[in-house]
Design a protein around this motif. Sequence first.
Motif, PDB file in Angstrom:
ATOM      1  N   LYS C 322       0.819  -1.206   0.000  1.00 17.60           N
ATOM      2  CA  LYS C 322       0.000   0.000   0.000  1.00 17.60           C
ATOM      3  C   LYS C 322       0.852   1.256   0.000  1.00 17.60           C
ATOM      4  O   LYS C 322       0.634   2.157  -0.798  1.00 17.60           O
ATOM      5  CB  LYS C 322      -0.923   0.008   1.207  1.00 17.60           C
ATOM      6  CG  LYS C 322      -1.937   1.129   1.129  1.00 17.60           C
ATOM      7  CD  LYS C 322      -2.732   1.236   2.399  1.00 17.60           C
ATOM      8  CE  LYS C 322      -4.205   1.031   2.165  1.00 17.60           C
ATOM      9  NZ  LYS C 322      -4.944   1.021   3.426  1.00 17.60           N
ATOM     10  N   ALA C 323       1.821   1.325   0.887  1.00 18.15           N
ATOM     11  CA  ALA C 323       2.634   2.534   0.946  1.00 18.15           C
ATOM     12  C   ALA C 323       3.943   2.237   1.651  1.00 18.15           C
ATOM     13  O   ALA C 323       4.058   1.260   2.387  1.00 18.15           O
ATOM     14  CB  ALA C 323       1.886   3.623   1.707  1.00 18.15           C
ATOM     15  N   GLN C 325       6.606   4.175   4.149  1.00 18.23           N
ATOM     16  CA  GLN C 325       6.756   5.356   4.977  1.00 18.23           C
ATOM     17  C   GLN C 325       8.245   5.599   5.143  1.00 18.23           C
ATOM     18  O   GLN C 325       8.975   4.742   5.638  1.00 18.23           O
ATOM     19  CB  GLN C 325       6.092   5.104   6.335  1.00 18.23           C
ATOM     20  CG  GLN C 325       5.568   6.346   7.021  1.00 18.23           C
ATOM     21  CD  GLN C 325       6.651   7.181   7.668  1.00 18.23           C
ATOM     22  OE1 GLN C 325       7.741   6.694   7.930  1.00 18.23           O
ATOM     23  NE2 GLN C 325       6.366   8.443   7.914  1.00 18.23           N
ATOM     24  N   CYS C 333       4.161   9.142   3.614  1.00 20.52           N
ATOM     25  CA  CYS C 333       3.794   7.829   3.113  1.00 20.52           C
ATOM     26  C   CYS C 333       3.671   7.909   1.602  1.00 20.52           C
ATOM     27  O   CYS C 333       2.868   8.692   1.094  1.00 20.52           O
ATOM     28  CB  CYS C 333       2.449   7.402   3.686  1.00 20.52           C
ATOM     29  SG  CYS C 333       2.498   7.110   5.441  1.00 20.52           S
ATOM     30  N   PRO C 335       2.775   6.104  -1.983  1.00 19.74           N
ATOM     31  CA  PRO C 335       2.038   4.965  -2.528  1.00 19.74           C
ATOM     32  C   PRO C 335       2.771   4.340  -3.715  1.00 19.74           C
ATOM     33  O   PRO C 335       3.866   4.764  -4.073  1.00 19.74           O
ATOM     34  CB  PRO C 335       0.734   5.601  -2.989  1.00 19.74           C
ATOM     35  CG  PRO C 335       1.127   6.984  -3.368  1.00 19.74           C
ATOM     36  CD  PRO C 335       2.254   7.382  -2.459  1.00 19.74           C
ATOM     37  N   THR C 444      -0.681  11.311   3.370  1.00 15.22           N
ATOM     38  CA  THR C 444      -1.797  10.349   3.350  1.00 15.22           C
ATOM     39  C   THR C 444      -3.052  11.009   2.794  1.00 15.22           C
ATOM     40  O   THR C 444      -3.822  10.378   2.078  1.00 15.22           O
ATOM     41  CB  THR C 444      -2.082   9.764   4.752  1.00 15.22           C
ATOM     42  OG1 THR C 444      -2.172  10.827   5.695  1.00 15.22           O
ATOM     43  CG2 THR C 444      -0.990   8.814   5.185  1.00 15.22           C
ATOM     44  N   HIS C 447      -2.580  11.122  -1.039  1.00 13.52           N
ATOM     45  CA  HIS C 447      -2.603   9.868  -1.788  1.00 13.52           C
ATOM     46  C   HIS C 447      -3.719   8.912  -1.381  1.00 13.52           C
ATOM     47  O   HIS C 447      -3.988   7.960  -2.096  1.00 13.52           O
ATOM     48  CB  HIS C 447      -1.250   9.159  -1.644  1.00 13.52           C
ATOM     49  CG  HIS C 447      -0.097   9.993  -2.097  1.00 13.52           C
ATOM     50  ND1 HIS C 447       0.000  10.496  -3.363  1.00 13.52           N
ATOM     51  CD2 HIS C 447       0.995  10.447  -1.438  1.00 13.52           C
ATOM     52  CE1 HIS C 447       1.109  11.215  -3.476  1.00 13.52           C
ATOM     53  NE2 HIS C 447       1.728  11.208  -2.318  1.00 13.52           N
TER      54      HIS C 447
END
Lengths: 156, 364, 546
Positions: C322-323, C325, C333, C335, C444, C447
């Motif tokens: 998903k991402a 960090q 974060c 993606p 966040t 995205h």
Amino acid sequence: MSFSLASHLQELDDLIDREKARGGALIPVLHQAQELYGYLPRELQDYIADRLDLPQSTVYGVVTFYAFFTTRPRGRHRVGVCLGTACYVRGNTKNLERLSQELGVCPGESTPDWRYSLEVCRCIGLCSQAPAIMIDKSVHSKVQPDQVAEILSQYE
Amino acid sequence: MAQLTINGKKIQTPGGTILAVAREHGIRIPTLCHHPALGPKGACRLCLVEVKGSRVLQPACTFPVSEGMEVQTDTPKIRTARKFVLELLLSDHPQDCMTCEMCGACELQDLMYEYGVKETPFRGERHAYPADDRDPFILRDMEKCIRCRRCIRACDELQSVNAISMINRGFRAKVATSFDTPLQESNCVFCGQCISVCPTGALTEIDSRGAGRTWQTQKVTTTCPYCGVGCNFDLHVRDGKVVKVTSRWDSPVNRGVLCVKGRFGWQFLHSPDRLTVPLMKAELWKKRTGTDGTPSPYAGFVEADWEAALDAVSDGLAAAKAQAGPDAVAVLASAKCTNEENYLIQKLARREIGTNNVDHCARL
Amino acid sequence: MTREELERIRAEAKQALEARDMTTLPEGELKPPRPGEVRVVLRNCGQIDPTRIEDYIARDGYFALAKALGMSPEQVIDEVKRSGLRGRGGAGFPAAQKWLFARQAVAARPAPADGSPPAYLICNGDEGDPGAFMDRAVLEGDPHSVLEGMTIAAYAMGATQGYLYVRAEYPVAVDHLQKAIPQARKLGLLGKDIFGAGFDFDVDIRIGAGAFVCGEETALIDSIEGRRGEPRPRPPFPAVSGLWGKPTSVNNVETLANVPQIILKGAEWFAAMGTEKSKGTKTFAIAGKVKNTGLIEVPMGITMREIIYDIGGGILDKKKFKAAQTGGPLGGCLPEQYLDTPIDFESLAAAGSLMGSGGLIVLDENDCMVDVARFFMDFTQDESCGKCPPCSLGTKRLLEILTRMTRAEGTPEDLLTLEYLTQNIATTALCALGQGSVNPVVTTLRHFRDEYEAHIRDKFCPAGVCKGMFHYEILAECCTGCGVCRKKCPEGVIRGEKKAPHEIDQPNCIVCGDCYKACKFAAIAIRPGPTEKSRRAAHKTETPQG
Ligand SMILES: Cc1cc2nc3c(=O)[nH]c(=O)nc-3n(C[C@H](O)[C@H](O)[C@H](O)COP(=O)(O)O)c2cc1C
Ligand code: SF4
Ligand code: SF4
Ligand code: SF4
Ligand code: SF4
Ligand code: SF4
Ligand code: FES
Ligand code: FES
């Protein structure tokens, strides 16, 4: 638990004399004093302030700024649950909940028999083996909730 | 010498912070944590300005000017930033201007007014410390504190007492004594310097509660009667009564600093016990004038006038000297007198009376 | 100590080292280099006994110092400048530039009359990013490389006293340093007249006390002076007025550990690695939902995909990425679409994240981005020093909003307020902690806005994290009736015949997720709305906060 400054006074005086010569002595002195006495109650802080020629308010301001210092007594074993990023995403809150249940205390508290205190910490550098728990100076990695009781029992 | 521009205006200056230079040239930049008597802190972010070439806004109170610098102090971007900070402060502040002592003299209120901050867009936890009136003289209403640390710096830099410090951190940071006790249980000397620099109603004089808004009192600059230092301050007078003492930062003698007596010890002015005319023992009066005299509230004493009182004193001194020699007399001077007055008193003792028996209450 | 003596020690130590079997570091910590890795900073970790200076010398340790002391300080600065070495502590400021500023500041003032040091060098080993442990590995595994780097840097900038600030959570690192310093002193590699070059330098250790903000250089300086670690506005920069008012350079552990290699092998060697503006290698601590967690060291400019998939072995349990960090609590974060972005200071900053110290946490489909943002905000809020309102109050307000959102109490206005806060905190906060604290929220939001909207509009946590904001359903078309979930369920609320689709008795399900984890056929789905029991539980418990 009653506090007695006299119990380690000689060591305390020695370490203060040693640190005083180095400059910026307060934090090293607080570290070692906490190591000696377990915590930093008012009497101890005021004594340190006096010996280092610092205002009492300055010492208290420093003690309350840094998470490592405590003004309350702690249990014989400090159970630190890492809630750093890696441990958080790998589910250490579940372990924390379980520990809290097992010990019957919330984070920041100690058990009535002073055997354990439960704390939350932020990353102990074991992220690659998350979730991690640190008890005193030893670490337990990849901890699952079901292992919690067994781990606790290792600490008398 | 540096040349710079502030809001397009060319300025020549030997140096200093942007704030200082702007003020010298009549350009106002709002501040909260800055106080002219204290070292800079750069904490409150109200004085943010744009400095050309700098990525972020810079605090005028700490940023030094330099050659060729271009500064803007009042752009929309800056106003947005300041308003934002004020809205945040308001989200952690009781809206108590109605009954607040400082209303009208509050720097925070002035800025809310200037930036039109009527409400805050933020809802959330607000510090709810009960007002602490356990101490004499000083009322600490810490929920009004904006954590500018002016009080802490005053206690340190002006008074060298350091009774208070910042404790805890982040949102929980608070101004307090060691272990957050009342001031009385610390080494506080109740000089009130902290009150004098506090921009809000967080620190106020307990005995002046409700006694008069700043615009309701007349300010009378005077010299403290308590001792020879001769500190200057302003008496706040309402309906002929003193209700408060505040610092005069321009006083050459004490530069705004006062002690507990000067700042808080003014109640005696309106005490019914205060002597406003000399009193003389009733029998002495009768002996010297043959009349009964004006009765006073004090048993055995009558009201005298200065002429009569001083005559009686000098006669008494002359008689004592004649009877038992000059060393039968001793002179005690007072710390409430000026140095000049004390000088004259010892002169009187040594030359007129002829004794070296001179002492002073400060030594007793 | 002379170069000849050092060579003699090296010759002996080399043989001794080769004869020894090296298994010092804990298992899982530092694996042998994987394809794609290049080890400069970590070259000795796991290869030597860090408590023996001879081991370090055997691998050419302290030869760079000998070489540097034969050069002029300006030449040392020039060499490092040409190498393109930038600070690894987060901001990426050129290391040589920092020393030059300090050197100029030393020259501009009279020498201290009281014999106190004219300037200080501080090694920043606070490593507060929760999820990063590169500096710990170097301090524990190769302490002398840091001491040597410090000594060279001190010589270049004109410092005679150094401080090594290590966080209290790293007792082993402290222990190894406490052994290393006297060893170096004994051989004359620290102390007076090092290598007979007339240069004095010594190092003292300072232990942190649990405050992330003390990693910020001005706060670090206050902390060494024994005060609360509250950042100060710059200017004055530490290079001009730092520790005890003297010119001071603060450099990160990894930055300094690079220095001996640069001096030894030359600026060109170093500059040949990496991208145009980011030279050399970077260590990363990979953690989270990735197969191979641990430390790696790779050339700058490698992509996230190479790190996560080639070196990291991909995502755990066949889940979907998903991402990633990066940069810790002040980072962001990123993606999937950033997987092929080269990792260097500029590219990461352009993407709204940070190189930071090198923490890299991989998140999968079962991580809720709103909750991740809340997690980081909880951290920064807790670590804010409290000096300026934008951070001390602003992060509190951000946390309150994010907490509301993860408890199904978020409103559309909250989303607007969130954006208003992030925009303005970034421009008004005093230090990089406050300014950067908004990055996890900003990235966040940028995205994964749909996740925020689901939390607000539908009171639904699509990742299945936020308590009371979802439930599980068994998809009849996917369920093979294997019965694993039925056996796993601690509440015994799953019914179903063998080989027939199973079903959850919804009102009684506590949404513990054990069935979801156990199902091998992805037959259990996350759906909006709480169950009766989970709703009640969510109202009772709060996520414990540190
Ligand atoms: C909140 C905060 C935390 C920081 N933590 C660290 C840290 O743990 N280690 C570090 O080296 N730098 C940290 N920094 C960056 C330092 O301020 C400083 O830039 C760095 O130590 C300089 O070293 P470098 O130039 O070698 O990167 C932090 C900065 C901030 C704002
Ligand atoms: S401190 Fe100022 S803003 Fe606050 S209530 Fe009092 S007058 Fe109003
Ligand atoms: S009254 Fe004076 S001594 Fe007491 S806290 Fe205020 S400034 Fe400090
Ligand atoms: S009490 Fe007043 S002077 Fe002190 S920090 Fe608070 S607002 Fe500032
Ligand atoms: S931004 Fe945060 S950490 Fe930095 S000075 Fe302000 S309150 Fe302190
Ligand atoms: S979520 Fe937990 S309680 Fe609910 S059905 Fe699955 S295993 Fe059972
Ligand atoms: S996050 Fe737990 S050890 Fe690093
Ligand atoms: S007045 Fe400049 S930051 Fe407060």
